[in-house]
Design a protein around this motif. Sequence first.
Motif, PDB file in Angstrom:
ATOM      1  N   VAL A 107       3.563   3.656 -11.386  1.00 45.44           N
ATOM      2  CA  VAL A 107       2.838   2.609 -10.660  1.00 45.44           C
ATOM      3  C   VAL A 107       1.413   2.488 -11.212  1.00 45.44           C
ATOM      4  O   VAL A 107       0.668   3.471 -11.228  1.00 45.44           O
ATOM      5  CB  VAL A 107       2.794   2.919  -9.158  1.00 45.44           C
ATOM      6  CG1 VAL A 107       1.873   1.935  -8.420  1.00 45.44           C
ATOM      7  CG2 VAL A 107       4.197   2.868  -8.558  1.00 45.44           C
ATOM      8  N   PRO A 108       1.013   1.312 -11.686  1.00 41.18           N
ATOM      9  CA  PRO A 108      -0.338   1.165 -12.239  1.00 41.18           C
ATOM     10  C   PRO A 108      -1.398   1.116 -11.144  1.00 41.18           C
ATOM     11  O   PRO A 108      -1.161   0.605 -10.046  1.00 41.18           O
ATOM     12  CB  PRO A 108      -0.261  -0.180 -12.972  1.00 41.18           C
ATOM     13  CG  PRO A 108       0.790  -0.951 -12.234  1.00 41.18           C
ATOM     14  CD  PRO A 108       1.803   0.076 -11.785  1.00 41.18           C
ATOM     15  N   ALA A 134      -6.919   5.475  -6.023  1.00 38.32           N
ATOM     16  CA  ALA A 134      -7.205   4.306  -6.857  1.00 38.32           C
ATOM     17  C   ALA A 134      -6.049   3.319  -6.889  1.00 38.32           C
ATOM     18  O   ALA A 134      -5.780   2.686  -7.890  1.00 38.32           O
ATOM     19  CB  ALA A 134      -7.591   4.722  -8.275  1.00 38.32           C
ATOM     20  N   TYR A 135      -5.379   3.187  -5.755  1.00 40.34           N
ATOM     21  CA  TYR A 135      -4.281   2.223  -5.621  1.00 40.34           C
ATOM     22  C   TYR A 135      -3.139   2.523  -6.598  1.00 40.34           C
ATOM     23  O   TYR A 135      -2.501   1.615  -7.127  1.00 40.34           O
ATOM     24  CB  TYR A 135      -4.791   0.792  -5.764  1.00 40.34           C
ATOM     25  CG  TYR A 135      -5.566   0.343  -4.550  1.00 40.34           C
ATOM     26  CD1 TYR A 135      -4.970  -0.419  -3.549  1.00 40.34           C
ATOM     27  CD2 TYR A 135      -6.891   0.707  -4.375  1.00 40.34           C
ATOM     28  CE1 TYR A 135      -5.674  -0.800  -2.414  1.00 40.34           C
ATOM     29  CE2 TYR A 135      -7.604   0.333  -3.248  1.00 40.34           C
ATOM     30  CZ  TYR A 135      -6.990  -0.423  -2.272  1.00 40.34           C
ATOM     31  OH  TYR A 135      -7.687  -0.788  -1.147  1.00 40.34           O
ATOM     32  N   SER A 136      -2.878   3.815  -6.803  1.00 39.73           N
ATOM     33  CA  SER A 136      -1.655   4.257  -7.453  1.00 39.73           C
ATOM     34  C   SER A 136      -0.862   5.018  -6.382  1.00 39.73           C
ATOM     35  O   SER A 136      -1.175   4.910  -5.204  1.00 39.73           O
ATOM     36  CB  SER A 136      -1.981   5.145  -8.658  1.00 39.73           C
ATOM     37  OG  SER A 136      -2.692   6.305  -8.242  1.00 39.73           O
ATOM     38  N   ALA A 159       0.799  -1.220   0.000  1.00 35.63           N
ATOM     39  CA  ALA A 159       0.000   0.000   0.000  1.00 35.63           C
ATOM     40  C   ALA A 159       0.829   1.265   0.000  1.00 35.63           C
ATOM     41  O   ALA A 159       0.276   2.360  -0.184  1.00 35.63           O
ATOM     42  CB  ALA A 159      -0.930   0.006   1.211  1.00 35.63           C
ATOM     43  N   SER A 160       2.140   1.155   0.181  1.00 32.70           N
ATOM     44  CA  SER A 160       2.971   2.344   0.064  1.00 32.70           C
ATOM     45  C   SER A 160       2.958   2.869  -1.359  1.00 32.70           C
ATOM     46  O   SER A 160       3.018   4.078  -1.595  1.00 32.70           O
ATOM     47  CB  SER A 160       4.420   2.021   0.483  1.00 32.70           C
ATOM     48  OG  SER A 160       4.484   1.559   1.808  1.00 32.70           O
ATOM     49  N   CYS A 161       2.886   1.961  -2.328  1.00 27.12           N
ATOM     50  CA  CYS A 161       2.842   2.340  -3.740  1.00 27.12           C
ATOM     51  C   CYS A 161       1.441   2.241  -4.327  1.00 27.12           C
ATOM     52  O   CYS A 161       1.193   2.776  -5.415  1.00 27.12           O
ATOM     53  CB  CYS A 161       3.794   1.460  -4.555  1.00 27.12           C
ATOM     54  SG  CYS A 161       5.535   1.757  -4.216  1.00 27.12           S
ATOM     55  N   HIS A 162       0.539   1.539  -3.658  1.00 22.56           N
ATOM     56  CA  HIS A 162      -0.831   1.364  -4.154  1.00 22.56           C
ATOM     57  C   HIS A 162      -1.778   1.875  -3.073  1.00 22.56           C
ATOM     58  O   HIS A 162      -2.250   1.120  -2.220  1.00 22.56           O
ATOM     59  CB  HIS A 162      -1.098  -0.100  -4.481  1.00 22.56           C
ATOM     60  CG  HIS A 162      -0.246  -0.633  -5.587  1.00 22.56           C
ATOM     61  ND1 HIS A 162      -0.471  -0.316  -6.910  1.00 22.56           N
ATOM     62  CD2 HIS A 162       0.829  -1.456  -5.576  1.00 22.56           C
ATOM     63  CE1 HIS A 162       0.433  -0.926  -7.667  1.00 22.56           C
ATOM     64  NE2 HIS A 162       1.233  -1.617  -6.887  1.00 22.56           N
TER      65      HIS A 162
END
Length: 249
Positions: free
Chosen positions: A54-55, A34-36, A26-29
């Motif tokens: 990050v997608p 929207a989980y970016s 979750a640091s990147c999402h």
Amino acid sequence: MVPLVELGRRLFFDPRLSANQTQACASCHQPEIAYSDGQKVGIGSKGEHHTRNVPALTNVGTRGIDLERQAMRPLLRTHPIELGALHHEREIMTRFADDADYRELFARAFPRDAKPYTLRHAARAIAAYERTLISNDTAFDRAAAGDHNAMPADAWRGLQLMSARGCVSCHAGPNFSRGAGVPTLRNVMLTAPYLRDGGANTLEEVFDRHAPQLSCDERASFVALFKALTDAAPSASMTRAPLLTAPPK
């Protein structure tokens, strides 16, 4: 909540999954966007910059991606290092085996496995959680279900332009994507910067690079459609759990 999903949710937000205990999935999402992650490219647990943006994970479970395999990549990747788990697998999983709450979660998620504390089991659980990250109640979804007035006229024109301008060759289907290679347009208003290299800070810059022929009115219609594809608020399944640390700057 299904035990495997609950375990995956907890692991997704737990920085103990990284070797140096500084970074979680979750640091990147991040759920709020929207989980970016809002950065040009991802940054790993040791501060290494990645080569791509990050997608977002919106509807990732419906986009033809092998999520179990995908979840292993940030754990084991070394060029650049993401979570840095390679050669630290036993150390990392011991952290969870020593935690009473996690022992109960692993036992419930893998009741027939005598040795459930493995990275592959962690990846299975994370993938199960990611499949719950569903966006299906946007203005577009309500319009597609029969409520024509849920989308403004500009958004309907934007939808027509998707076909007329050939955008559907890449952004097609209910997710306006194409597998793992083409990102979804759902929640795109939340996921700047854009493009694979994060090189576009705004949608105008995206248009300039990929569709410079669009008129101002056409661009406005596309933006109206993108707004109609964006959630007003995270769904219950997309709610943040506690994250103990932030990623390195």
